[in-house]
Design a protein around this motif. Structure first.
Motif, PDB file in Angstrom:
ATOM      1  N   GLY A 137       0.788  -1.219   0.000  1.00 26.90           N
ATOM      2  CA  GLY A 137       0.000   0.000   0.000  1.00 26.90           C
ATOM      3  C   GLY A 137       0.824   1.274   0.000  1.00 26.90           C
ATOM      4  N   VAL A 138       2.142   1.156  -0.166  1.00 25.05           N
ATOM      5  CA  VAL A 138       3.003   2.346  -0.183  1.00 25.05           C
ATOM      6  C   VAL A 138       2.910   3.042  -1.535  1.00 25.05           C
ATOM      7  N   TRP A 139       2.869   2.256  -2.623  1.00 24.72           N
ATOM      8  CA  TRP A 139       2.707   2.789  -3.971  1.00 24.72           C
ATOM      9  C   TRP A 139       1.358   2.354  -4.526  1.00 24.72           C
ATOM     10  N   ARG A 140       0.816   3.158  -5.437  1.00 23.41           N
ATOM     11  CA  ARG A 140      -0.393   2.810  -6.176  1.00 23.41           C
ATOM     12  C   ARG A 140      -0.008   2.182  -7.515  1.00 23.41           C
ATOM     13  N   ARG A 141      -0.962   1.483  -8.127  1.00 22.45           N
ATOM     14  CA  ARG A 141      -0.664   0.773  -9.367  1.00 22.45           C
ATOM     15  C   ARG A 141      -0.239   1.718 -10.498  1.00 22.45           C
ATOM     16  N   TYR A 142      -0.743   2.965 -10.481  1.00 24.04           N
ATOM     17  CA  TYR A 142      -0.379   3.908 -11.544  1.00 24.04           C
ATOM     18  C   TYR A 142       0.614   4.957 -11.056  1.00 24.04           C
ATOM     19  N   ASP A 143       1.224   4.712  -9.913  1.00 18.89           N
ATOM     20  CA  ASP A 143       2.303   5.564  -9.423  1.00 18.89           C
ATOM     21  C   ASP A 143       3.487   5.421 -10.381  1.00 18.89           C
ATOM     22  N   ALA A 214      14.202 -10.839  37.517  1.00 17.88           N
ATOM     23  CA  ALA A 214      15.058 -11.966  37.151  1.00 17.88           C
ATOM     24  C   ALA A 214      14.281 -13.065  36.434  1.00 17.88           C
ATOM     25  N   ASP A 215      12.992 -13.237  36.799  1.00 19.81           N
ATOM     26  CA  ASP A 215      12.201 -14.316  36.202  1.00 19.81           C
ATOM     27  C   ASP A 215      11.318 -13.828  35.058  1.00 19.81           C
ATOM     28  N   ALA A 216      11.577 -12.614  34.547  1.00 24.56           N
ATOM     29  CA  ALA A 216      10.752 -12.064  33.464  1.00 24.56           C
ATOM     30  C   ALA A 216      10.904 -12.888  32.191  1.00 24.56           C
ATOM     31  N   ILE A 217       9.805 -13.037  31.457  1.00 25.11           N
ATOM     32  CA  ILE A 217       9.817 -13.588  30.102  1.00 25.11           C
ATOM     33  C   ILE A 217       9.792 -12.391  29.164  1.00 25.11           C
ATOM     34  N   VAL A 218      10.886 -12.199  28.418  1.00 16.37           N
ATOM     35  CA  VAL A 218      11.069 -10.965  27.656  1.00 16.37           C
ATOM     36  C   VAL A 218      10.957 -11.223  26.157  1.00 16.37           C
ATOM     37  N   GLY A 219      10.019 -10.519  25.514  1.00 18.43           N
ATOM     38  CA  GLY A 219       9.927 -10.514  24.066  1.00 18.43           C
ATOM     39  C   GLY A 219      10.531  -9.228  23.533  1.00 18.43           C
ATOM     40  N   ILE A 220      11.031  -9.257  22.309  1.00 20.45           N
ATOM     41  CA  ILE A 220      11.639  -8.072  21.714  1.00 20.45           C
ATOM     42  C   ILE A 220      11.163  -7.895  20.284  1.00 20.45           C
ATOM     43  N   TYR A 221      10.970  -6.639  19.901  1.00 22.69           N
ATOM     44  CA  TYR A 221      10.681  -6.316  18.499  1.00 22.69           C
ATOM     45  C   TYR A 221      11.643  -5.231  18.047  1.00 22.69           C
ATOM     46  N   VAL A 222      12.318  -5.470  16.931  1.00 25.96           N
ATOM     47  CA  VAL A 222      13.236  -4.505  16.343  1.00 25.96           C
ATOM     48  C   VAL A 222      12.685  -4.099  14.986  1.00 25.96           C
ATOM     49  N   GLY A 223      12.291  -2.845  14.850  1.00 19.31           N
ATOM     50  CA  GLY A 223      11.784  -2.398  13.554  1.00 19.31           C
ATOM     51  C   GLY A 223      10.706  -1.349  13.710  1.00 19.31           C
ATOM     52  N   LYS A 224      10.117  -0.997  12.591  1.00 16.03           N
ATOM     53  CA  LYS A 224       9.111   0.053  12.611  1.00 16.03           C
ATOM     54  C   LYS A 224       7.709  -0.544  12.529  1.00 16.03           C
ATOM     55  N   PHE A 225       6.740   0.335  12.647  1.00 17.39           N
ATOM     56  CA  PHE A 225       5.341  -0.039  12.542  1.00 17.39           C
ATOM     57  C   PHE A 225       4.770   0.640  11.296  1.00 17.39           C
ATOM     58  N   GLY A 226       3.996  -0.115  10.524  1.00 13.64           N
ATOM     59  CA  GLY A 226       3.438   0.437   9.294  1.00 13.64           C
ATOM     60  C   GLY A 226       4.274   0.073   8.083  1.00 13.64           C
ATOM     61  N   ASP A 227       3.865   0.561   6.914  1.00 14.24           N
ATOM     62  CA  ASP A 227       4.485   0.214   5.627  1.00 14.24           C
ATOM     63  C   ASP A 227       4.396  -1.304   5.427  1.00 14.24           C
ATOM     64  N   ILE A 228       5.535  -1.990   5.323  1.00  9.09           N
ATOM     65  CA  ILE A 228       5.467  -3.436   5.071  1.00  9.09           C
ATOM     66  C   ILE A 228       5.281  -4.229   6.361  1.00  9.09           C
ATOM     67  N   TYR A 229       5.231  -3.531   7.490  1.00  2.55           N
ATOM     68  CA  TYR A 229       5.038  -4.195   8.772  1.00  2.55           C
ATOM     69  C   TYR A 229       3.628  -3.926   9.294  1.00  2.55           C
ATOM     70  N   TYR A 230       3.131  -4.844  10.109  1.00  4.22           N
ATOM     71  CA  TYR A 230       1.851  -4.607  10.750  1.00  4.22           C
ATOM     72  C   TYR A 230       1.949  -3.377  11.654  1.00  4.22           C
ATOM     73  N   ASP A 231       0.803  -2.705  11.813  1.00  2.74           N
ATOM     74  CA  ASP A 231       0.753  -1.541  12.698  1.00  2.74           C
ATOM     75  C   ASP A 231      -0.049  -1.929  13.946  1.00  2.74           C
ATOM     76  N   GLN A 232      -1.330  -1.589  13.992  1.00  2.00           N
ATOM     77  CA  GLN A 232      -2.119  -1.919  15.183  1.00  2.00           C
ATOM     78  C   GLN A 232      -2.119  -3.420  15.448  1.00  2.00           C
ATOM     79  N   GLU A 233      -2.071  -4.202  14.380  1.00  2.00           N
ATOM     80  CA  GLU A 233      -2.070  -5.649  14.555  1.00  2.00           C
ATOM     81  C   GLU A 233      -0.864  -6.117  15.374  1.00  2.00           C
TER      82      GLU A 233
END
Length: 397
Positions: A137-143, A214-233
């Motif tokens: 959705g970054v470019w349109r078909r006739y862009d 010390a007992d935390a379960i840690v998730g990590i995300y490296v990157g941006k939100f939107g464009d080719i990546y999910y945003d609210q999802e």
């Protein structure tokens, strides 16, 4: 050999640091390489100080300066009018034997240079960039950007001496389109395995600095939100993961997005500052944060062309031993995960796959050797050795 190496990104861009520098180092090590002229595109209007994180007496540097502060279409048009002429001049002055372009947009410039002087060219990290941008959705078909880039990709398939797609899926697609098989070698996005390896002491330091239990379960995300990546999802995915792990769950987000905005949106799904940490990080800082985590997220928007990509972040996660929660249908990686482990896949068209993926991650992180097992995937599929072999195929052993 005298090689003009063209990066479509700036010298200090994380993509240049993570994907171009390792390949320059491989070329630097070849005894038959006399000189490499690295050309980058600088979009802030000035040339950066030239420095590389390794000894590189064979590498010279020549930036192309894109004029900042203008409409993006005007800027891109100007770039593609000026840069081929400048590249022709640089190649002549350097006495380049061929041009090696990183990515299909750089390959488009390589083709435009070929039109003027017939300089042979190769394209690594070759992907259907025009379709990526359209389906995201970054470019349109006739862009005009889409139309020109799609045309230039066809020309690269016809005229490049060699293509190095990042996924076996795309190699098969290219062969079906008529590109000779001996002109294609798959090279997934390489990762500096040493730099991104798990460092328990460094990870413990980061955990202490962030005040993680010390007992935390840690998730990590490296990157941006939107464009080719999910945003609210993506935020909803984080929330679903937190719901499964409960009060022990903590989240680290390293992003170029506005920190205050990301923090507000995390708080809205129940991950306020007491349960999440958001910052921008330099590329060399990322391995420390990865070492502080237990698993990682790669919420990439699904699209037909996504099966042809090779997300650098997945390779970096694996190199650190982190299993990945990954969108189904992404490059070869989602199939590798299904067959060999290293994470879990989800598909938002089938909501039940989200809790199933989180449960699978929970099972993996309980295995005492899960980091070593996951690291082996990076060694097998994301080692720079794949690029070394491709260069040997195209340029001689």
């Amino acid at each position: 050999m005298r090689i003009l190496f063209l990066s479509y990104w700036g010298l200090d861009d994380p993509l240049t640091v993570s994907t171009v520098f390792p390949h320059l180092q491989l070329l630097q090590q070849r005894p038959d390489v006399e000189s490499v002229l690295l050309v980058t595109i600088e979009r802030n209007g000035k040339a950066p100080a030239f420095r590389l994180p390794f000894a590189a007496d064979k590498v010279e540097f020549a930036p192309l300066i894109s004029e900042p502060g203008r409409n993006v279409l005007v800027t891109k048009t100007d770039d593609f009018l000026r840069f081929p002429k400048q590249l022709v001049q640089l190649a002549a002055a350097h006495r380049s034997d061929f041009l090696l372009a990183r990515g299909a947009p750089a390959g488009a410039l390589a083709y435009l240079v070929w039109k003027q002087n017939k300089l042979p060219f190769y394209v690594e990290s070759f992907e259907p960039h025009a379709d990526y941008m359209l389906e995201s959705g970054v470019w349109r078909r006739y862009d005009p950007r889409y139309l020109f880039q799609r045309h230039w990709e066809r020309k690269q398939k016809q005229l490049a001496r060699g293509l190095m797609p990042v996924a076996e899926n795309y190699r098969r697609q290219l062969i079906s389109e008529g590109v000779p098989a001996d002109q294609i070698v798959t090279v997934p996005c390489s990762v500096n395995l040493a730099a991104f390896g798990y460092d328990a002491a460094r990870g413990a330091d980061v955990r202490r600095q962030l005040g993680l239990p010390a007992d935390a379960i840690v998730g990590i995300y490296v990157g941006k939100f939107g464009d080719i990546y999910y945003d609210q999802e993506a935020y909803d995915l984080f929330a679903a993961t937190a719901q499964h792990f409960g009060e022990k769950f903590r989240l680290i987000v390293l992003t170029p997005n506005a920190i205050s905005d990301v923090q507000a949106r995390l708080a809205a799904v129940g991950l306020g500052p007491e349960r999440s940490f958001v910052t921008k990080a330099q590329h060399h800082e990322v391995p420390g944060y990865l070492s502080a985590a237990d698993f990682a997220f790669a919420p990439i928007k699904p699209a037909d062309c996504r099966q042809f990509c090779s997300p650098i972040k997945v390779g970096e996660y694996w190199a650190n031993g982190l299993p990945v929660i990954l969108t189904e249908g992404v490059g070869d990686d989602s199939d590798i995960i299904k067959a060999e482990g290293g994470g879990a896949v989800f598909n938002l068209d089938h909501p039940e796959t989200v809790p199933a993926a989180v449960r699978r991650i929970a099972e993996l992180v309980q295995q005492p050797d899960y980091r070593q097992q996951t690291r082996q995937l990076a060694e097998r599929y994301r080692s720079p050795e794949r690029a070394r072999q491709a260069y040997a195929t195209f340029f001689g052993a």
